[in-house]
Enzyme design. Structure first.
Site, PDB file in Angstrom:
ATOM      1  N   CYS A  57       0.852  -1.189   0.000  1.00 31.02           N
ATOM      2  CA  CYS A  57       0.000   0.000   0.000  1.00 31.02           C
ATOM      3  C   CYS A  57       0.886   1.236   0.000  1.00 31.02           C
ATOM      4  O   CYS A  57       1.564   1.517   0.986  1.00 31.02           O
ATOM      5  CB  CYS A  57      -0.894  -0.018   1.231  1.00 31.02           C
ATOM      6  SG  CYS A  57      -1.924   1.443   1.362  1.00 31.02           S
ATOM      7  N   CYS A  92      -0.401   3.619  -6.840  1.00 29.67           N
ATOM      8  CA  CYS A  92      -1.412   3.073  -5.918  1.00 29.67           C
ATOM      9  C   CYS A  92      -1.650   1.662  -6.412  1.00 29.67           C
ATOM     10  O   CYS A  92      -1.896   1.450  -7.607  1.00 29.67           O
ATOM     11  CB  CYS A  92      -2.701   3.887  -5.975  1.00 29.67           C
ATOM     12  SG  CYS A  92      -4.096   3.049  -5.159  1.00 29.67           S
TER      13      CYS A  92
HETATM   14  N1  DGL Z   1      -3.735   0.450  -2.564  1.00 31.60           N
HETATM   15  C1  DGL Z   1      -3.330   1.478  -1.667  1.00 31.60           C
HETATM   16  C2  DGL Z   1      -2.231   2.340  -2.199  1.00 31.60           C
HETATM   17  O1  DGL Z   1      -1.372   1.811  -2.871  1.00 31.60           O
HETATM   18  C3  DGL Z   1      -4.446   2.197  -0.945  1.00 31.60           C
HETATM   19  C4  DGL Z   1      -5.532   2.748  -1.772  1.00 31.60           C
HETATM   20  C5  DGL Z   1      -6.659   3.231  -0.889  1.00 31.60           C
HETATM   21  O2  DGL Z   1      -7.192   2.437  -0.113  1.00 31.60           O
HETATM   22  O3  DGL Z   1      -6.980   4.432  -0.987  1.00 31.60           O
HETATM   23  O4  DGL Z   1      -2.134   3.508  -1.928  1.00 31.60           O
END
Ligand code: DGL
Length: 251
Positions: A69, A176
């Protein structure tokens, strides 16, 4: 055993790349869907959620952690996790391996990421450390739309609005982990805008780092944990990892 976590489905692509390269390692995947999206949260909230996520994984018996994440990397002082007994070298996150892998990239990079990631400036600072300037665009709400299943039309419109004014980039960096799940929509939007750019999903860079630092041999099993029931998450897991049957548990 290796623990991997994200706010929901985003980390599944990262896990997929890692499992291909470490087929005999055992994983526990945690998707904190109850608290998704992470990218709209404050640093303080993200810090507290990260500690909870990592505690859950440690309780499952993992000894190594992957933060799949970007928003967590951006907002939480990951080395501080030594307060939980997690040493910095037992943790791999998204930003460091990505910046390192792109150090010889000559084309202009445009980062697309959540508001938490962009406002933290972590990619900007990371690339500045190797003397590179990048463009950055935050896309509010897109990760949540992907997690909870918005229509293709709605998502394409959000992406078009976000990158419509940007010019001159040759690389679109998906900062993301949810975004690669809709890579085809990003491609269509670029086509419509008549922009020729390579879309880069950093999952492969992170997988390479994991292979280097966490090579493990077990039975090749993965257990999936989610904090809220989600048919869409189950569907994605079945599509991506269903070959031998999968176990998804709501905790
Ligand atoms: N998948 C995550 C990232 O890489 C979080 C996305 C989210 O939940 O806003 O930032």
């Amino acid at each position: 055993m290796i623990g991997i976590f994200d706010s929901g489905s985003g980390g599944l692509g990262v896990l997929g790349k890692i499992r291909k390269r470490l087929p005999r390692a055992d994983f526990v995947y945690l998707g904190d869907i109850k608290n998704a999206p992470y990218g709209e949260r404050t640093r303080e909230e993200l810090g507290a959620l990260t500690v909870l996520d990592i505690e859950k994984l440690l309780n499952e018996g993992v000894t190594k952690i992957i933060s799949a994440c970007n928003s967590v990397s951006a907002s939480v002082m990951l080395p501080m996790l030594s307060i939980l007994g997690v040493r910095p070298f037992d943790l791999v996150e998204m930003v460091g391996p990505t910046v390192k892998a792109l150090r010889n990239e000559k084309r202009k990079i445009l980062l697309l990421a959540t508001p938490a990631t962009v406002s933290s400036g972590i990619y900007r600072q990371g690339f500045a450390m190797i003397d590179k300037k990048i463009g950055e665009v935050a896309i509010p709400d897109l990760a949540g739309m992907i997690e909870f299943g918005a229509s293709e039309k709605e998502m394409a419109e959000v992406i078009r609005k976000a990158i419509g004014e940007e010019k001159g980039f040759g690389v679109l960096l998906l900062g993301c982990t949810h975004y690669p799940l809709i890579k085809n929509i990003f491609e269509k939007v670029l086509q419509k805008l008549k922009v020729k750019a390579e879309i880069i999903d950093p999952a492969g860079f992170v997988a390479a780092e994991v292979v280097k630092t966490m090579a493990e041999s077990g039975t090749g099993k993965t257990k999936f944990l989610i904090t809220k029931e989600s048919g869409l998450f189950r569907k994605r897991v079945a599509e991506m990892f269903g070959e031998n049957g999968v176990e998804v548990e709501v905790i």
